[in-house]
Design an enzyme around this catalytic site. Structure first.
Site, PDB file in Angstrom:
ATOM      1  N   ALA A  66    -120.179 -42.120 -59.831  1.00  0.00           N
ATOM      2  CA  ALA A  66    -118.788 -41.685 -59.718  1.00  0.00           C
ATOM      3  C   ALA A  66    -118.221 -41.344 -61.086  1.00  0.00           C
ATOM      4  CB  ALA A  66    -117.949 -42.769 -59.048  1.00  0.00           C
ATOM      5  N   TYR A  67    -118.464 -42.209 -62.052  1.00  0.00           N
ATOM      6  CA  TYR A  67    -117.934 -41.998 -63.399  1.00  0.00           C
ATOM      7  C   TYR A  67    -118.501 -40.722 -64.013  1.00  0.00           C
ATOM      8  CZ  TYR A  67    -116.805 -42.957 -68.300  1.00  0.00           C
ATOM      9  OH  TYR A  67    -116.338 -42.866 -69.596  1.00  0.00           O
ATOM     10  N   VAL A  68    -119.817 -40.569 -63.957  1.00  0.00           N
ATOM     11  CA  VAL A  68    -120.447 -39.394 -64.581  1.00  0.00           C
ATOM     12  C   VAL A  68    -120.033 -38.114 -63.856  1.00  0.00           C
ATOM     13  CG1 VAL A  68    -122.641 -38.277 -65.112  1.00  0.00           C
ATOM     14  CG2 VAL A  68    -122.374 -40.739 -65.485  1.00  0.00           C
ATOM     15  N   SER A 120    -117.291 -37.572 -62.208  1.00  0.00           N
ATOM     16  CA  SER A 120    -115.880 -37.276 -62.500  1.00  0.00           C
ATOM     17  C   SER A 120    -115.724 -36.675 -63.884  1.00  0.00           C
ATOM     18  CB  SER A 120    -115.031 -38.544 -62.363  1.00  0.00           C
ATOM     19  OG  SER A 120    -115.304 -39.475 -63.389  1.00  0.00           O
ATOM     20  N   LYS A 121    -116.526 -37.145 -64.839  1.00  0.00           N
ATOM     21  CA  LYS A 121    -116.428 -36.598 -66.193  1.00  0.00           C
ATOM     22  C   LYS A 121    -117.025 -35.192 -66.257  1.00  0.00           C
ATOM     23  CE  LYS A 121    -114.320 -39.990 -68.336  1.00  0.00           C
ATOM     24  NZ  LYS A 121    -112.982 -39.815 -68.942  1.00  0.00           N
TER      25      LYS A 121
END
Length: 250
Positions: free
Chosen positions: A144-146, A148-149
């Site tokens: 999710a983090y990667v 989103s970035k």
């Protein structure tokens, strides 16, 4: 030159606090927003002259109120971000995934949307988005983090093209292995989960960085300040790593 107005999201601690402090120290007028009331209070005490406002960038109405209260913005630093769910993608909770995108991507969109009209009227402006070196290396268990970035970097490039004719520059910074409390917490949790020492996990992480170094928050502040300076007046649509060259992650 008159003081510029700089707005830093999630600016009450960590990287955001370092960015805000550097701009303030060099004569700019700085506003920060955050969702942590205690952190906002500490930031106000540590940085006299700082305007600190509570706002959740994932809430478009809160962003509208923030910008109305703070006034026209010359430089926007979209630093707000959350880690999102950790673990295999099949185990990610949909609500946690959605919240990650709500802050990391939609929050940047809400902020850009709110400040651009005044930038257009002023004849230009600068937007700096804070991404991550993990978009280059990948990071299993942090989809999710990667993702989103990656979306934030796509937004950076496309909005740079869209706003270029209005003399509004848009760039992103990819921080590396940060020497922050948040990163120390991540390393400690990784060590506990793997049954290894913090020192071993940290050394392994540094082994995937060409310069074998952690990055200080002030270094991100320096890059943001450069990108907002006249020296970078023709730099836009760029994704710039401040990471000692992150090669890969284990």
């Amino acid at each position: 030159m008159s003081a510029r107005h700089v707005l830093v999201t999630a600016g009450a601690s960590g990287i955001g606090h370092a960015i805000a402090g550097l701009f303030l120290q060099r004569g700019d007028r700085v506003t920060v927003c955050d969702v942590d009331d205690a952190a906002l209070q500490r930031a106000s005490e540590a940085l006299p002259g700082l305007a600190a406002i509570r706002a959740d960038v994932a809430d478009p109405a809160a962003v509208e109120r923030l910008v109305a209260q703070s006034g026209p913005v010359d430089i926007l630093v979209n630093n707000a971000g959350v880690a999102g769910p950790i673990g295999g993608v099949e185990d990610n909770d949909p609500d946690d995934w959605a919240r990650c995108f709500a802050v990391n991507v939609h929050g940047a969109f809400h902020m850009i949307r709110a400040v651009v009209p005044a930038m257009r009227a002023a004849g230009g402006g600068c937007i700096v988005n804070i991404s991550t070196a993990s978009t280059v290396t990948g990071l299993p268990g942090r989809s999710a983090y990667v993702a989103s970035k990656w979306a934030l970097e796509g937004l950076t490039r496309n909005v740079a093209r869209e706003l270029g004719p209005a003399n509004i520059r848009v760039n992103a910074i990819r921080p590396g292995f940060m020497d922050t409390e948040r990163m120390r917490g991540l390393i400690a949790r990784a060590a506990e989960a793997s049954g290894r020492s913090v020192e071993t996990v940290e050394a392994e992480a540094l082994g995937f960085i060409s310069m074998r170094t952690k990055i200080q928050p002030a270094e991100i502040g320096e890059m943001a300040f450069f990108l907002a300076s006249d020296a970078a007046r023709h730099i836009t649509g760029q994704i710039i790593g401040v990471d000692g060259n992150a090669e890969w992650e284990g």
